[in-house]
Design a protein around this motif. Structure first.
Motif, short mmCIF file in Angstrom:
data_model
loop_
_atom_site.label_atom_id
_atom_site.label_comp_id
_atom_site.label_asym_id
_atom_site.label_seq_id
_atom_site.Cartn_x
_atom_site.Cartn_y
_atom_site.Cartn_z
N UNK A 1 -20.85 -21.11 -39.98
CA UNK A 1 -22.10 -20.62 -39.39
C UNK A 1 -21.90 -19.35 -38.58
N UNK A 2 -23.00 -18.62 -38.41
CA UNK A 2 -23.01 -17.46 -37.53
C UNK A 2 -23.15 -17.97 -36.09
N UNK A 3 -23.15 -17.06 -35.14
CA UNK A 3 -23.32 -17.49 -33.74
C UNK A 3 -24.79 -17.70 -33.39
N UNK A 4 -25.69 -17.18 -34.23
CA UNK A 4 -27.13 -17.36 -34.03
C UNK A 4 -27.66 -18.15 -35.22
N UNK A 5 -28.24 -19.31 -34.95
CA UNK A 5 -28.80 -20.15 -36.01
C UNK A 5 -30.28 -19.85 -36.18
N UNK A 6 -30.77 -19.85 -37.41
CA UNK A 6 -32.22 -19.75 -37.61
C UNK A 6 -32.87 -21.06 -37.20
N UNK B 1 -20.66 -6.36 -42.12
CA UNK B 1 -21.41 -7.38 -41.40
C UNK B 1 -21.59 -7.05 -39.93
N UNK B 2 -22.45 -7.80 -39.24
CA UNK B 2 -22.71 -7.58 -37.82
C UNK B 2 -21.46 -7.84 -36.98
N UNK C 1 -24.10 -12.84 -33.93
CA UNK C 1 -23.95 -12.45 -35.34
C UNK C 1 -24.86 -13.32 -36.19
N UNK C 2 -25.26 -12.80 -37.34
CA UNK C 2 -26.17 -13.53 -38.20
C UNK C 2 -25.59 -13.88 -39.55
N UNK C 3 -24.32 -13.55 -39.78
CA UNK C 3 -23.70 -13.79 -41.08
C UNK C 3 -23.23 -15.22 -41.26
#
Length: 185
Positions: A98-103, A119-120, A158-160
């Motif tokens: 997972x990224x550090x920011x979840x949708x 990537x970010x 990050x969103x990746x």
């Protein structure tokens, strides 16, 4: 009068508790289908935290309440993706980093794709499939060109959502612009 007032207070208290319970349940399952994505996001658990499948189901089992039709399903709690074809047939499932920011859980669509970018987190990535944004970053699936799937720095948004290169290739072929992405807890 005293017993009548106590009955009213008890009734109001029960109604308030029921309302709180319903609102809490709605918040835990995300936006109802058809309302579209929201812009809220949550932070992923600490890197390295083990995740077990919920409700005793098999880890590869497609989550119930993940919609219908051809779609990508992403479970933020299980760090797993399902590529679902016609007839609710799972074509492929795989774990992701997972990224550090979840949708926020809800229904989204693929809005943009990039064959090869940085990537970010500064890592070159390929087969980027974006479907959401939050906290100033685009959220999407990607594969690191060097094949790494290391957990991102938890102090950097990050969103990746990282996949292996093989899984990224499968996602790239399946998740074209407009494809539905369903995010579940």
């Amino acid at each position: 009068m005293a017993s009548s007032s106590a009955g009213i207070v008890t009734g109001l208290t029960m109604a308030a508790l029921v309302t709180i319970g319903v609102l809490g349940h709605q918040a835990s399952v995300g936006a109802p289908a058809g309302l579209g994505p929201t812009t809220r996001a949550t932070t992923s658990p600490a890197p390295g935290a083990a995740k077990a499948p919920r409700d005793g189901r098999h880890p590869d089992a497609l989550p119930t309440m993940s919609g219908t039709g051809e779609r990508v399903v992403y479970s933020v709690d299980d760090d797993r993706v399902w590529l679902v074809g016609p007839g609710n047939e799972v074509r492929r499932t795989f774990e992701v980093t997972p990224s550090t920011v979840d949708p926020t859980p809800g229904a989204y669509t693929v809005t943009s794709r990039s064959k090869l970018v940085t990537g970010s987190d500064g890592i070159p990535v390929e087969h980027v499939v974006r479907f959401a944004g939050a906290q100033g970053v685009a959220i999407g699936f990607s594969a690191a060109v060097d094949g790494s799937t290391a957990r991102p720095d938890p102090d950097r948004p990050t969103g990746g959502i990282r996949e292996t290169r093989a899984d990224g290739d499968a996602m790239w072929k399946f998740a074209t612009i407009g494809r539905q992405v369903v995010v579940v807890p």
